[in-house]
Design a protein around this motif. Structure first.
Motif, mmCIF file in Angstrom:
data_model
loop_
_atom_site.group_PDB
_atom_site.id
_atom_site.type_symbol
_atom_site.label_atom_id
_atom_site.label_comp_id
_atom_site.label_asym_id
_atom_site.label_seq_id
_atom_site.Cartn_x
_atom_site.Cartn_y
_atom_site.Cartn_z
ATOM 1 N N GLU A 20 2.040 -6.909 13.294
ATOM 2 C CA GLU A 20 1.300 -7.829 14.162
ATOM 3 C C GLU A 20 1.391 -7.377 15.618
ATOM 4 O OE1 GLU A 20 2.962 -11.676 13.411
ATOM 5 O OE2 GLU A 20 2.013 -11.863 11.451
ATOM 6 N N LEU A 21 2.610 -7.008 16.042
ATOM 7 C CA LEU A 21 2.790 -6.537 17.421
ATOM 8 C C LEU A 21 2.019 -5.239 17.658
ATOM 9 C CD1 LEU A 21 6.589 -7.285 18.000
ATOM 10 C CD2 LEU A 21 4.625 -8.481 18.986
ATOM 11 N N ARG A 22 1.998 -4.380 16.636
ATOM 12 C CA ARG A 22 1.251 -3.130 16.772
ATOM 13 C C ARG A 22 -0.229 -3.409 16.953
ATOM 14 N NH1 ARG A 22 0.251 1.448 12.239
ATOM 15 N NH2 ARG A 22 -0.951 2.845 13.570
ATOM 16 N N GLU A 23 -0.758 -4.352 16.142
ATOM 17 C CA GLU A 23 -2.175 -4.704 16.278
ATOM 18 C C GLU A 23 -2.460 -5.260 17.671
ATOM 19 O OE1 GLU A 23 -3.217 -7.374 13.126
ATOM 20 O OE2 GLU A 23 -2.858 -5.890 11.559
ATOM 21 N N ILE A 24 -1.549 -6.117 18.162
ATOM 22 C CA ILE A 24 -1.717 -6.679 19.510
ATOM 23 C C ILE A 24 -1.669 -5.562 20.547
ATOM 24 C CG2 ILE A 24 -0.610 -8.151 21.252
ATOM 25 C CD1 ILE A 24 0.237 -9.992 18.913
ATOM 26 N N ALA A 25 -0.722 -4.634 20.380
ATOM 27 C CA ALA A 25 -0.591 -3.520 21.324
ATOM 28 C C ALA A 25 -1.828 -2.625 21.278
ATOM 29 C CB ALA A 25 0.667 -2.710 21.020
ATOM 30 N N GLU A 26 -2.365 -2.394 20.077
ATOM 31 C CA GLU A 26 -3.568 -1.574 19.967
ATOM 32 C C GLU A 26 -4.753 -2.248 20.652
ATOM 33 O OE1 GLU A 26 -4.073 -0.797 15.799
ATOM 34 O OE2 GLU A 26 -2.662 0.877 15.816
ATOM 35 N N LEU A 27 -4.875 -3.577 20.473
ATOM 36 C CA LEU A 27 -5.946 -4.306 21.152
ATOM 37 C C LEU A 27 -5.775 -4.218 22.669
ATOM 38 C CD1 LEU A 27 -6.322 -7.513 18.941
ATOM 39 C CD2 LEU A 27 -7.953 -5.641 19.186
ATOM 40 N N ALA A 28 -4.537 -4.408 23.119
ATOM 41 C CA ALA A 28 -4.264 -4.323 24.560
ATOM 42 C C ALA A 28 -4.567 -2.912 25.065
ATOM 43 C CB ALA A 28 -2.818 -4.705 24.857
ATOM 44 N N ALA A 29 -4.175 -1.897 24.289
ATOM 45 C CA ALA A 29 -4.444 -0.513 24.678
ATOM 46 C C ALA A 29 -5.946 -0.247 24.728
ATOM 47 C CB ALA A 29 -3.765 0.449 23.715
ATOM 48 N N ASP A 30 -6.674 -0.767 23.719
ATOM 49 C CA ASP A 30 -8.135 -0.603 23.727
ATOM 50 C C ASP A 30 -8.747 -1.268 24.950
ATOM 51 O OD1 ASP A 30 -7.978 0.801 21.373
ATOM 52 O OD2 ASP A 30 -8.563 -0.885 20.085
ATOM 53 N N ASN A 31 -8.258 -2.472 25.273
ATOM 54 C CA ASN A 31 -8.759 -3.177 26.465
ATOM 55 C C ASN A 31 -8.450 -2.388 27.728
ATOM 56 O OD1 ASN A 31 -9.743 -5.277 24.926
ATOM 57 N ND2 ASN A 31 -7.960 -6.574 25.243
ATOM 58 N N LEU A 32 -7.238 -1.837 27.806
ATOM 59 C CA LEU A 32 -6.859 -1.048 28.984
ATOM 60 C C LEU A 32 -7.682 0.233 29.077
ATOM 61 C CD1 LEU A 32 -2.977 -1.469 29.030
ATOM 62 C CD2 LEU A 32 -4.640 -2.446 30.620
ATOM 63 N N ILE A 33 -7.934 0.859 27.930
ATOM 64 C CA ILE A 33 -8.754 2.079 27.918
ATOM 65 C C ILE A 33 -10.164 1.754 28.397
ATOM 66 C CG2 ILE A 33 -9.862 3.762 26.389
ATOM 67 C CD1 ILE A 33 -7.192 3.794 24.804
#
Length: 168
Positions: A62-75
């Motif tokens: 779950e944290l990985r999915e959240i981090a990936e979403l945050a990373a996608d948003n930051l990208i």
């Protein structure tokens, strides 16, 4: 095996060993009951550890999915900022080139004005020199005209008209 079933088996083995008069078989039954008890505790501990690890793994996913979403948003935000920066850079370059062109135009205009002012100054200087030369000529002519008037002043007498009429 379910814990109740294990407890029943262990109790059965211990009761069976206590019914025997001792000996090797009783010891083996007691050892087997002890091993089953130890193994069931270890299995229960391993199962608890597995469940904890599975829960941790689920949280990690779950944290990985959240981090990936945050990373996608930051990208995406970085890409937008890069595009905005490139656009600002282009606008600044265009503004700088237009300012350079304006400065060059003003420099050309200033040079043209300087040249025109220099020509005008030379023309006015020539006109002033010409006027001074004519003034000198006129002054010389005036002086030449005054000289005969001075010469005639000595030979001319001023007499009132009535005196001349009486003298006639």
């Amino acid at each position: 095996m379910p814990p109740d079933n294990m407890a029943e088996i262990i109790d059965f083995l211990r009761r069976l060993a206590s019914m025997m008069a001792g000996g090797r078989n009783a010891e083996i039954l007691l050892d087997a009951a002890g091993m089953i008890e130890t193994l069931s505790r270890r299995a229960a501990a391993a199962e608890r550890l597995y469940l904890e690890q599975e829960e941790d793994h689920t949280k990690s996913l779950e944290l990985r999915e959240i981090a990936e979403l945050a990373a996608d948003n930051l990208i995406a935000e970085v890409a937008a900022l890069k595009a905005e920066f490139a656009e600002s850079k282009q606008r600044a370059a265009a503004e700088i080139s237009s300012l350079h062109a304006e400065i060059a135009g003003r420099d050309r205009q200033a040079e043209t004005d300087r040249t025109a002012f220099a020509e005008e100054r030379l023309r006015l200087q020539a006109s002033a020199d010409d006027a001074e030369a004519r003034l000198a000529e006129v002054a010389a002519s005036l002086e030449a005209l005054r000289d005969p008037v001075k010469a005639t002043e000595d030979s001319v007498a001023v007499v009132p008209i009535q005196s001349l009429q009486l003298a006639r």
